[in-house]
Design a protein around this motif. Structure first.
Motif, PDB file in Angstrom:
ATOM      1  N   ARG A 154      14.899  16.718 128.475  1.00  0.00           N
ATOM      2  CA  ARG A 154      15.441  16.642 127.130  1.00  0.00           C
ATOM      3  C   ARG A 154      16.368  15.428 126.989  1.00  0.00           C
ATOM      4  NH1 ARG A 154      15.398  20.189 122.896  1.00  0.00           N
ATOM      5  NH2 ARG A 154      17.232  19.997 121.580  1.00  0.00           N
ATOM      6  N   CYS A 155      16.187  14.674 125.908  1.00  0.00           N
ATOM      7  CA  CYS A 155      17.040  13.507 125.655  1.00  0.00           C
ATOM      8  C   CYS A 155      18.386  13.971 125.091  1.00  0.00           C
ATOM      9  CB  CYS A 155      16.365  12.564 124.668  1.00  0.00           C
ATOM     10  SG  CYS A 155      14.733  12.024 125.214  1.00  0.00           S
ATOM     11  N   GLY A 156      19.442  13.211 125.394  1.00  0.00           N
ATOM     12  CA  GLY A 156      20.793  13.616 125.009  1.00  0.00           C
ATOM     13  C   GLY A 156      21.003  13.746 123.517  1.00  0.00           C
ATOM     14  N   TYR A 157      20.321  12.925 122.736  1.00  0.00           N
ATOM     15  CA  TYR A 157      20.550  12.875 121.286  1.00  0.00           C
ATOM     16  C   TYR A 157      19.642  13.840 120.527  1.00  0.00           C
ATOM     17  CZ  TYR A 157      16.338  10.129 121.755  1.00  0.00           C
ATOM     18  OH  TYR A 157      15.067   9.743 122.078  1.00  0.00           O
ATOM     19  N   CYS A 158      18.728  14.535 121.235  1.00  0.00           N
ATOM     20  CA  CYS A 158      17.634  15.244 120.553  1.00  0.00           C
ATOM     21  C   CYS A 158      18.038  16.646 120.114  1.00  0.00           C
ATOM     22  CB  CYS A 158      16.420  15.329 121.461  1.00  0.00           C
ATOM     23  SG  CYS A 158      15.027  16.145 120.661  1.00  0.00           S
ATOM     24  N   SER A 159      17.702  16.967 118.856  1.00  0.00           N
ATOM     25  CA  SER A 159      17.972  18.313 118.331  1.00  0.00           C
ATOM     26  C   SER A 159      16.677  19.017 117.937  1.00  0.00           C
ATOM     27  CB  SER A 159      18.894  18.215 117.113  1.00  0.00           C
ATOM     28  OG  SER A 159      18.263  17.458 116.097  1.00  0.00           O
ATOM     29  N   PHE A 160      15.548  18.459 118.329  1.00  0.00           N
ATOM     30  CA  PHE A 160      14.270  19.067 117.942  1.00  0.00           C
ATOM     31  C   PHE A 160      14.034  20.369 118.720  1.00  0.00           C
ATOM     32  CE2 PHE A 160      12.649  14.515 117.058  1.00  0.00           C
ATOM     33  CZ  PHE A 160      13.283  14.525 115.833  1.00  0.00           C
ATOM     34  N   ASN A 161      13.090  21.134 118.219  1.00  0.00           N
ATOM     35  CA  ASN A 161      12.754  22.404 118.863  1.00  0.00           C
ATOM     36  C   ASN A 161      11.845  22.132 120.061  1.00  0.00           C
ATOM     37  OD1 ASN A 161      12.686  25.216 119.179  1.00  0.00           O
ATOM     38  ND2 ASN A 161      10.748  25.343 118.069  1.00  0.00           N
ATOM     39  N   THR A 162      12.466  21.835 121.174  1.00  0.00           N
ATOM     40  CA  THR A 162      11.711  21.502 122.375  1.00  0.00           C
ATOM     41  C   THR A 162      12.517  21.910 123.606  1.00  0.00           C
ATOM     42  OG1 THR A 162      10.550  19.737 123.536  1.00  0.00           O
ATOM     43  CG2 THR A 162      12.625  19.136 122.488  1.00  0.00           C
ATOM     44  N   ALA A 163      11.822  22.125 124.701  1.00  0.00           N
ATOM     45  CA  ALA A 163      12.484  22.514 125.944  1.00  0.00           C
ATOM     46  C   ALA A 163      11.747  21.882 127.102  1.00  0.00           C
ATOM     47  CB  ALA A 163      12.474  24.037 126.083  1.00  0.00           C
ATOM     48  N   ALA A 164      12.448  21.778 128.233  1.00  0.00           N
ATOM     49  CA  ALA A 164      11.798  21.239 129.428  1.00  0.00           C
ATOM     50  C   ALA A 164      10.629  22.152 129.808  1.00  0.00           C
ATOM     51  CB  ALA A 164      12.807  21.152 130.566  1.00  0.00           C
ATOM     52  N   LEU A 165       9.529  21.528 130.166  1.00  0.00           N
ATOM     53  CA  LEU A 165       8.305  22.274 130.460  1.00  0.00           C
ATOM     54  C   LEU A 165       8.454  23.050 131.761  1.00  0.00           C
ATOM     55  CD1 LEU A 165       5.380  22.857 129.660  1.00  0.00           C
ATOM     56  CD2 LEU A 165       4.720  20.767 130.859  1.00  0.00           C
ATOM     57  N   GLU A 166       8.221  24.355 131.688  1.00  0.00           N
ATOM     58  CA  GLU A 166       8.285  25.200 132.894  1.00  0.00           C
ATOM     59  C   GLU A 166       6.894  25.684 133.251  1.00  0.00           C
ATOM     60  OE1 GLU A 166      11.105  28.234 132.006  1.00  0.00           O
ATOM     61  OE2 GLU A 166      12.781  26.822 131.982  1.00  0.00           O
ATOM     62  N   ALA A 167       6.745  26.056 134.519  1.00  0.00           N
ATOM     63  CA  ALA A 167       5.421  26.473 135.012  1.00  0.00           C
ATOM     64  C   ALA A 167       4.863  27.609 134.159  1.00  0.00           C
ATOM     65  CB  ALA A 167       5.541  26.928 136.462  1.00  0.00           C
ATOM     66  N   GLY A 168       3.629  27.464 133.760  1.00  0.00           N
ATOM     67  CA  GLY A 168       2.950  28.528 133.018  1.00  0.00           C
ATOM     68  C   GLY A 168       3.145  28.496 131.520  1.00  0.00           C
ATOM     69  N   ALA A 169       4.190  27.775 131.070  1.00  0.00           N
ATOM     70  CA  ALA A 169       4.518  27.809 129.638  1.00  0.00           C
ATOM     71  C   ALA A 169       3.440  27.122 128.795  1.00  0.00           C
ATOM     72  CB  ALA A 169       5.878  27.149 129.403  1.00  0.00           C
ATOM     73  N   ARG A 181      22.669  17.605 122.846  1.00  0.00           N
ATOM     74  CA  ARG A 181      23.706  17.609 123.881  1.00  0.00           C
ATOM     75  C   ARG A 181      24.847  16.676 123.482  1.00  0.00           C
ATOM     76  NH1 ARG A 181      20.381  16.254 127.957  1.00  0.00           N
ATOM     77  NH2 ARG A 181      21.366  14.261 128.388  1.00  0.00           N
ATOM     78  N   TRP A 182      24.500  15.540 122.889  1.00  0.00           N
ATOM     79  CA  TRP A 182      25.537  14.581 122.519  1.00  0.00           C
ATOM     80  C   TRP A 182      26.431  15.096 121.391  1.00  0.00           C
ATOM     81  CZ3 TRP A 182      23.006   9.003 122.558  1.00  0.00           C
ATOM     82  CH2 TRP A 182      22.717   8.665 123.888  1.00  0.00           C
ATOM     83  N   ALA A 183      25.836  15.892 120.471  1.00  0.00           N
ATOM     84  CA  ALA A 183      26.669  16.456 119.394  1.00  0.00           C
ATOM     85  C   ALA A 183      27.692  17.410 119.979  1.00  0.00           C
ATOM     86  CB  ALA A 183      25.792  17.175 118.372  1.00  0.00           C
ATOM     87  N   ALA A 184      27.290  18.141 121.018  1.00  0.00           N
ATOM     88  CA  ALA A 184      28.190  19.126 121.618  1.00  0.00           C
ATOM     89  C   ALA A 184      29.239  18.456 122.503  1.00  0.00           C
ATOM     90  CB  ALA A 184      27.381  20.132 122.437  1.00  0.00           C
ATOM     91  N   ALA A 185      28.810  17.476 123.300  1.00  0.00           N
ATOM     92  CA  ALA A 185      29.697  16.915 124.325  1.00  0.00           C
ATOM     93  C   ALA A 185      30.298  15.576 123.920  1.00  0.00           C
ATOM     94  CB  ALA A 185      28.924  16.764 125.631  1.00  0.00           C
TER      95      ALA A 185
END
Ligand code: SF4
Length: 391
Positions: free
Chosen positions: A33-48, A218-222
């Motif tokens: 995930r990129c620091g500036y990104c707020s899109f509905n996305t997540a790091a790809l996990e096995a099986g997902a 992440r950047w908005a939060a931190a």
């Protein structure tokens, strides 16, 4: 505005006003995930991905079963994300085949896939082309090898250039490049060098968005250090606008530039407040005056489809006043602008707003198109202030 649960059956009750629709498919995974990104996305996990790819055809089937589905034509398909280029060519082909089995997809439909440079090579892109993809949107964002990892990107400048070359070798004539400006630690000269480099590749289309720290990133939060001041961001906007114009690009939307004949047809559907269906976690569609949003969480979206139900989570029915405001705001994002009649309808009886709009005209921020009005390039830059007023 009615906001709330829309029973999926209710989607059957809406009647599309347009004969041609766009179709958005959301792929909710990224390698990281990129620091500036707020899109509905997540790091790809096995099986997902496998579970997602089993659920997606069910959604296309359920949408295709809507009573009006056979009466509409799909004019554009857009795979967005997330990182759709994580899909293997046969996976992407299967999704497109299912869509064609369920809907009348126009033979000349624009079919776009968003790609991240590190996830594409010539063979994969050849496979996409064979599947019917005819447009790529390449997420380059920057060409500074010190900045790219800070953004969370997985490619370097050389990789971005190689990905663009692969797209050309795979036979894609319609390639768009995404850049960002207002980035931390990037001055106007650095941004202008990236713009010149990308324009030198001769893409058909260029999108350039100023960094915003949106909630959910992440950047908005931190927070993030080294953001340029407002005037530096404005300078970067103008450097880009001038460079693109010098290369024959039309600045046809606030953040988008195209060579003649290469405007993004799918995005124009959004900006014209026209209709589109959407599939995938968190995807939003707009049909028959109803905007609907899918369940955002990918596991819950999968579960809903596994139970045989459309994963529609919420909807809003726009009032005529809201519809008009949306048409104005979206239309004024483009160089085509909006008809006089729409603006007149909004300004009727609102003397203070009419005066403010007249002031915009007097400053040259708003001008005539012949049949309507449009924002100038300077007006594009200041448009948020006007849009708030038009709501
Ligand atoms: S910016 Fe693109 S690649 Fe980065 S996390 Fe967001 S969707 Fe994924």
């Amino acid at each position: 505005m009615a906001i709330g649960q829309l029973h999926p059956v209710a989607l059957a009750g809406v009647e599309p006003g347009d004969a041609s629709l766009g179709f958005y498919v959301h792929v909710p995974f990224c390698a990281q995930r990129c620091g500036y990104c707020s899109f509905n996305t997540a790091a790809l996990e096995a099986g997902a991905m496998a579970r997602y790819l089993a659920a997606l055809p069910r959604e296309l089937d359920l949408l295709g079963d809507l009573p009006w589905a056979r009466r509409v034509r799909i004019a554009t398909v857009f795979f967005g994300g997330g990182t759709p280029s994580l899909l293997a060519p046969d996976e992407l082909a299967a999704v497109l085949d299912r869509l064609r089995a369920r809907f009348a997809v126009a033979p000349d439909a624009e079919v776009t896939v968003e790609c991240n440079p590190e996830s594409v090579a010539r063979a994969k892109l050849e496979g996409y082309r064979a599947a019917g993809v005819n447009r790529l949107s390449l997420g380059v964002q920057a060409l500074d090898d010190a900045l790219l990892p800070r953004l969370g990107r997985l490619h370097d400048a050389r990789g971005a250039r190689a990905a663009f070359a692969s797209a050309r070798e795979a036979g894609f004539g319609n390639v768009s490049v995404d850049l960002m400006y207002g980035l931390p630690g990037l001055d106007a000269d650095g941004f202008a060098r990236a713009v010149e480099a990308v324009l030198g590749w001769a893409p058909a289309h260029l999108s350039a968005y100023a960094l915003t720290l949106d909630a959910g990133s992440r950047w908005a939060a931190a927070g993030v250090a080294g953001l340029p001041p407002e005037e530096a961001v404005v300078e970067q906007y103008w450097r880009l606008a001038r460079a693109a114009a010098a290369r024959g690009f039309e600045h046809y939307e606030i953040s988008n530039y195209a060579r003649p004949g290469f405007r993004a047809r799918h995005n124009l559907i959004y900006w014209r407040a026209a209709e589109y269906l959407a599939a995938g976690p968190g995807a939003c569609g707009f049909v028959g005056g109803v905007r609907y949003a899918n369940v955002r969480a990918t596991p819950r979206w999968c579960e809903t489809l596994e139970q045989g139900t459309l994963p529609v989570d919420a909807s809003e029915t726009l009032t005529p006043r809201q519809r008009l405001a949306e048409r104005l705001i979206l239309g004024l994002r483009t160089a085509d602008g909006v008809p006089h009649a729409w603006l007149d309808e909004r300004l009727a009886g609102d003397t203070p707003l009419r005066r403010r709009v007249d002031a915009w005209r007097a400053r040259g921020l708003l001008g005539e198109t012949g049949s309507g009005v449009r924002l100038s390039e300077e007006g594009f830059l200041l448009s948020d202030a006007l849009f708030v007023e038009l709501l």
